[in-house]
Design a protein around this motif. Structure first.
Motif, PDB file in Angstrom:
ATOM      1  N   THR A  67     -30.549  -8.572  16.748  1.00  0.00           N
ATOM      2  CA  THR A  67     -29.295  -9.293  16.490  1.00  0.00           C
ATOM      3  C   THR A  67     -28.804 -10.022  17.743  1.00  0.00           C
ATOM      4  O   THR A  67     -28.117 -11.027  17.640  1.00  0.00           O
ATOM      5  CB  THR A  67     -28.197  -8.325  16.014  1.00  0.00           C
ATOM      6  N   HIS A  68     -29.144  -9.459  18.919  1.00  0.00           N
ATOM      7  CA  HIS A  68     -28.733 -10.075  20.191  1.00  0.00           C
ATOM      8  C   HIS A  68     -29.528  -9.418  21.312  1.00  0.00           C
ATOM      9  O   HIS A  68     -30.275  -8.467  21.073  1.00  0.00           O
ATOM     10  CB  HIS A  68     -27.228  -9.907  20.417  1.00  0.00           C
ATOM     11  N   THR A  69     -29.363  -9.927  22.535  1.00  0.00           N
ATOM     12  CA  THR A  69     -30.025  -9.324  23.693  1.00  0.00           C
ATOM     13  C   THR A  69     -29.246  -8.075  24.087  1.00  0.00           C
ATOM     14  O   THR A  69     -28.140  -8.162  24.607  1.00  0.00           O
ATOM     15  CB  THR A  69     -30.067 -10.325  24.864  1.00  0.00           C
ATOM     16  N   HIS A  70     -29.842  -6.935  23.814  1.00  0.00           N
ATOM     17  CA  HIS A  70     -29.166  -5.667  24.065  1.00  0.00           C
ATOM     18  C   HIS A  70     -29.119  -5.354  25.562  1.00  0.00           C
ATOM     19  O   HIS A  70     -30.053  -5.665  26.291  1.00  0.00           O
ATOM     20  CB  HIS A  70     -29.891  -4.531  23.344  1.00  0.00           C
ATOM     21  N   ALA A  71     -28.033  -4.706  25.985  1.00  0.00           N
ATOM     22  CA  ALA A  71     -27.884  -4.338  27.394  1.00  0.00           C
ATOM     23  C   ALA A  71     -28.056  -2.842  27.613  1.00  0.00           C
ATOM     24  O   ALA A  71     -28.091  -2.384  28.742  1.00  0.00           O
ATOM     25  CB  ALA A  71     -26.505  -4.769  27.897  1.00  0.00           C
ATOM     26  N   GLY A  92     -19.265 -13.501  20.367  1.00  0.00           N
ATOM     27  CA  GLY A  92     -18.076 -12.738  20.764  1.00  0.00           C
ATOM     28  C   GLY A  92     -18.477 -11.555  21.618  1.00  0.00           C
ATOM     29  O   GLY A  92     -18.030 -11.410  22.747  1.00  0.00           O
ATOM     30  N   HIS A  93     -19.363 -10.704  21.084  1.00  0.00           N
ATOM     31  CA  HIS A  93     -19.922  -9.621  21.902  1.00  0.00           C
ATOM     32  C   HIS A  93     -20.861 -10.234  22.941  1.00  0.00           C
ATOM     33  O   HIS A  93     -20.806  -9.899  24.122  1.00  0.00           O
ATOM     34  CB  HIS A  93     -20.649  -8.624  21.009  1.00  0.00           C
ATOM     35  N   THR A  94     -21.742 -11.117  22.499  1.00  0.00           N
ATOM     36  CA  THR A  94     -22.490 -12.003  23.396  1.00  0.00           C
ATOM     37  C   THR A  94     -22.389 -13.410  22.803  1.00  0.00           C
ATOM     38  O   THR A  94     -21.957 -13.574  21.663  1.00  0.00           O
ATOM     39  CB  THR A  94     -23.984 -11.617  23.493  1.00  0.00           C
ATOM     40  N   GLY A 133     -24.992  -6.074  14.140  1.00  0.00           N
ATOM     41  CA  GLY A 133     -25.270  -5.926  15.572  1.00  0.00           C
ATOM     42  C   GLY A 133     -24.111  -5.201  16.227  1.00  0.00           C
ATOM     43  O   GLY A 133     -23.643  -4.176  15.722  1.00  0.00           O
ATOM     44  N   ASP A 134     -23.614  -5.771  17.329  1.00  0.00           N
ATOM     45  CA  ASP A 134     -22.481  -5.129  18.020  1.00  0.00           C
ATOM     46  C   ASP A 134     -21.186  -5.902  17.832  1.00  0.00           C
ATOM     47  O   ASP A 134     -20.173  -5.566  18.445  1.00  0.00           O
ATOM     48  CB  ASP A 134     -22.749  -5.035  19.533  1.00  0.00           C
ATOM     49  N   VAL A 135     -21.189  -6.945  17.039  1.00  0.00           N
ATOM     50  CA  VAL A 135     -19.978  -7.753  16.893  1.00  0.00           C
ATOM     51  C   VAL A 135     -18.902  -6.926  16.190  1.00  0.00           C
ATOM     52  O   VAL A 135     -17.798  -6.752  16.696  1.00  0.00           O
ATOM     53  CB  VAL A 135     -20.269  -9.049  16.110  1.00  0.00           C
TER      54      VAL A 135
HETATM   55 FE   LIG Z   1     -25.006  -5.120  22.508  1.00  0.00          FE
END
Ligand SMILES: [Fe+2]
Length: 231
Positions: free
Chosen positions: A56-60, A112-114, A133-135
């Motif tokens: 969903t996005h580049t995870h940290a 928003g989250h990324t 994802g994390d949004v």
């Molecule tokens: Fe994340």
């Protein structure tokens, strides 16, 4: 339909394996590198053929399994078209629909989250579920203080995009830290403490005031994930 939710305890990450039935093509969303053997076992034992692995996005906070899954199954690696990960082989745009052997997954740009986060709506003609994802998290939302995050964009993605889905749409986030496994759009509209009864300005102030430490793995995970998890 086959639906499996996997949990990775170190980063409290949820991963989702979906297929329209046994013996069919499958997709996996937000897989974690250390759990690759488990995913491969499930894929084998359910007689599935993994065709796409999506982040969903580049995870940290964890390293993605996209590269390992591509190497072991020849699946296509997928992210949204704002991703900076050079290794991704398919970039989906806002509104684009992925067709996977009896399943449809609509990509929605939800920054928003990324600044490169996408959500994915399962069977968008009659939405059943959304992978956020994390949004949008359960009774929370993903932090907005790094990787191009922006609290105003987070609000817009949640309130003006995801909340337009039917109330009964199940919400499957990439994380939960309290033991919830799923939510629904209606529940989050009514009970998400950062959003329900709040204005956009109040939400922005809440997010700006969080003051969270950086994830432990951030310095390793972000560069690794831009290379599909190859260290
Ligand atoms: Fe994340």
């Amino acid at each position: 339909m086959i639906f499996r939710q996997f949990f990775e305890a170190d980063s409290s990450t949820y991963t989702y394996l979906l297929a329209s039935g046994f013996g069919r093509e499958a997709i996996i969303i937000d897989p974690v590198k250390s759990q690759t053997p488990t995913y491969l076992q499930a894929i084998r034992e359910l007689d599935l053929r993994l065709v796409q692995a999506i982040d969903t996005h580049t995870h940290a906070d964890h390293i993605t399994a996209l590269g390992d899954l591509r190497d072991s199954t020849a699946c296509v690696t997928v992210m949204g078209d704002r991703s900076k990960a050079a290794c991704v082989s398919l970039r989906v745009g806002d509104g684009e629909i992925l067709h996977i052997d009896g399943l449809e997954l609509q990509a929605r740009y939800t920054p928003g989250h990324t600044d490169e986060s996408f959500s994915f709506v399962l069977n968008p003609k009659l939405p059943q579920a959304v992978f956020t994802g994390d949004v949008l998290l359960i009774r929370g939302s993903g932090r907005t203080d790094f990787q191009g995050g922006d609290p105003a964009e987070s609000w817009s993605s949640i309130v003006e995009n995801l909340f337009l889905l039917p109330d009964e749409t199940t919400v499957y986030p990439a994380h939960d830290y309290k033991g919830w496994s799923a939510s629904s759009i209606g529940e989050e509209r009514r009970h998400n403490p950062r959003i329900a009864g709040k204005s956009k300005a109040e939400y922005v102030a809440i997010m700006r005031g969080l003051q969270l430490p950086n994830p432990q793995m951030m310095d390793i995970a972000v560069p690794a994930n831009l290379a599909c998890g190859q260290l």
